[in-house]
Design a protein around this motif. Structure first.
Motif, PDB file in Angstrom:
ATOM      1  N   LEU A 184      14.682  22.709 -32.230  1.00  6.56           N
ATOM      2  CA  LEU A 184      14.159  21.722 -33.172  1.00  6.56           C
ATOM      3  C   LEU A 184      12.641  21.831 -33.270  1.00  6.56           C
ATOM      4  O   LEU A 184      12.069  21.726 -34.354  1.00  6.56           O
ATOM      5  N   PHE A 185      11.993  22.081 -32.154  1.00  6.48           N
ATOM      6  CA  PHE A 185      10.538  22.232 -32.130  1.00  6.48           C
ATOM      7  C   PHE A 185      10.082  23.341 -33.067  1.00  6.48           C
ATOM      8  O   PHE A 185       9.110  23.172 -33.794  1.00  6.48           O
ATOM      9  N   VAL A 186      10.771  24.483 -33.054  1.00  7.13           N
ATOM     10  CA  VAL A 186      10.342  25.622 -33.878  1.00  7.13           C
ATOM     11  C   VAL A 186      10.854  25.541 -35.321  1.00  7.13           C
ATOM     12  O   VAL A 186      10.488  26.375 -36.138  1.00  7.13           O
ATOM     13  N   SER A 187      11.647  24.549 -35.609  1.00  8.06           N
ATOM     14  CA  SER A 187      12.159  24.397 -36.975  1.00  8.06           C
ATOM     15  C   SER A 187      11.061  23.900 -37.914  1.00  8.06           C
ATOM     16  O   SER A 187       9.980  23.491 -37.473  1.00  8.06           O
ATOM     17  N   CYS A 188      11.370  23.906 -39.185  1.00  9.15           N
ATOM     18  CA  CYS A 188      10.424  23.439 -40.202  1.00  9.15           C
ATOM     19  C   CYS A 188      10.497  21.934 -40.440  1.00  9.15           C
ATOM     20  O   CYS A 188       9.689  21.396 -41.195  1.00  9.15           O
ATOM     21  N   LEU A 189      11.459  21.265 -39.806  1.00  6.00           N
ATOM     22  CA  LEU A 189      11.567  19.817 -40.004  1.00  6.00           C
ATOM     23  C   LEU A 189      10.296  19.126 -39.538  1.00  6.00           C
ATOM     24  O   LEU A 189       9.704  19.513 -38.531  1.00  6.00           O
ATOM     25  N   GLN A 190       9.914  18.094 -40.261  1.00  9.53           N
ATOM     26  CA  GLN A 190       8.724  17.329 -39.920  1.00  9.53           C
ATOM     27  C   GLN A 190       9.099  15.869 -39.691  1.00  9.53           C
ATOM     28  O   GLN A 190       9.981  15.332 -40.380  1.00  9.53           O
ATOM     29  N   PRO A 191       8.411  15.217 -38.761  1.00  7.47           N
ATOM     30  CA  PRO A 191       8.687  13.793 -38.514  1.00  7.47           C
ATOM     31  C   PRO A 191       8.535  12.949 -39.781  1.00  7.47           C
ATOM     32  O   PRO A 191       9.283  11.993 -39.983  1.00  7.47           O
ATOM     33  N   SER A 192       7.603  13.315 -40.633  1.00  4.85           N
ATOM     34  CA  SER A 192       7.365  12.551 -41.858  1.00  4.85           C
ATOM     35  C   SER A 192       8.555  12.581 -42.815  1.00  4.85           C
ATOM     36  O   SER A 192       8.681  11.715 -43.673  1.00  4.85           O
ATOM     37  N   GLU A 193       9.439  13.557 -42.642  1.00  3.96           N
ATOM     38  CA  GLU A 193      10.638  13.652 -43.477  1.00  3.96           C
ATOM     39  C   GLU A 193      11.702  12.642 -43.064  1.00  3.96           C
ATOM     40  O   GLU A 193      12.653  12.425 -43.799  1.00  3.96           O
ATOM     41  N   ASP A 194      11.549  12.083 -41.859  1.00  2.58           N
ATOM     42  CA  ASP A 194      12.556  11.189 -41.292  1.00  2.58           C
ATOM     43  C   ASP A 194      13.949  11.797 -41.473  1.00  2.58           C
ATOM     44  O   ASP A 194      14.822  11.225 -42.132  1.00  2.58           O
ATOM     45  N   PRO A 195      14.159  12.990 -40.876  1.00  2.00           N
ATOM     46  CA  PRO A 195      15.412  13.711 -41.111  1.00  2.00           C
ATOM     47  C   PRO A 195      16.632  12.984 -40.538  1.00  2.00           C
ATOM     48  O   PRO A 195      16.548  12.302 -39.518  1.00  2.00           O
TER      49      PRO A 195
END
Length: 83
Positions: A13-24
């Motif tokens: 998850l750390f190396v993924s492109c997901l961002q906290p701001s996206e609230d995935p």
């Protein structure tokens, strides 16, 4: 073994492109983890984390805090309620 699986999920998850701001959503988090493990393998995910902590330690710490919180939420949602 469970802690090893959690650690791998955190690294992925750390190396993924997901961002906290996206609230995935949980599904997005799980998809990102799976995708990164398939793409980079466990060693590649760990290497990506190490690189970020070496190059950008302050932002890496913040990201890992978010990763841990996101994983805790996913695990909480998956834990069956026992009566």
């Amino acid at each position: 073994m469970i802690s090893t699986v959690k650690e791998l999920a955190a690294e992925a998850l750390f190396v993924s492109c997901l961002q906290p701001s996206e609230d995935p959503s949980r599904a997005a988090v799980e998809e990102a983890i799976t995708s990164m493990i398939l793409r980079h393998g466990s060693d590649g995910c760990a290497a990506g984390v190490a690189t970020e902590f070496g190059d950008h330690p302050d932002s890496a710490v913040r990201r890992m805090r978010w990763v841990q919180a996101a994983l805790a939420e996913c695990l909480t949602l998956r834990t069956p309620v026992m009566h």
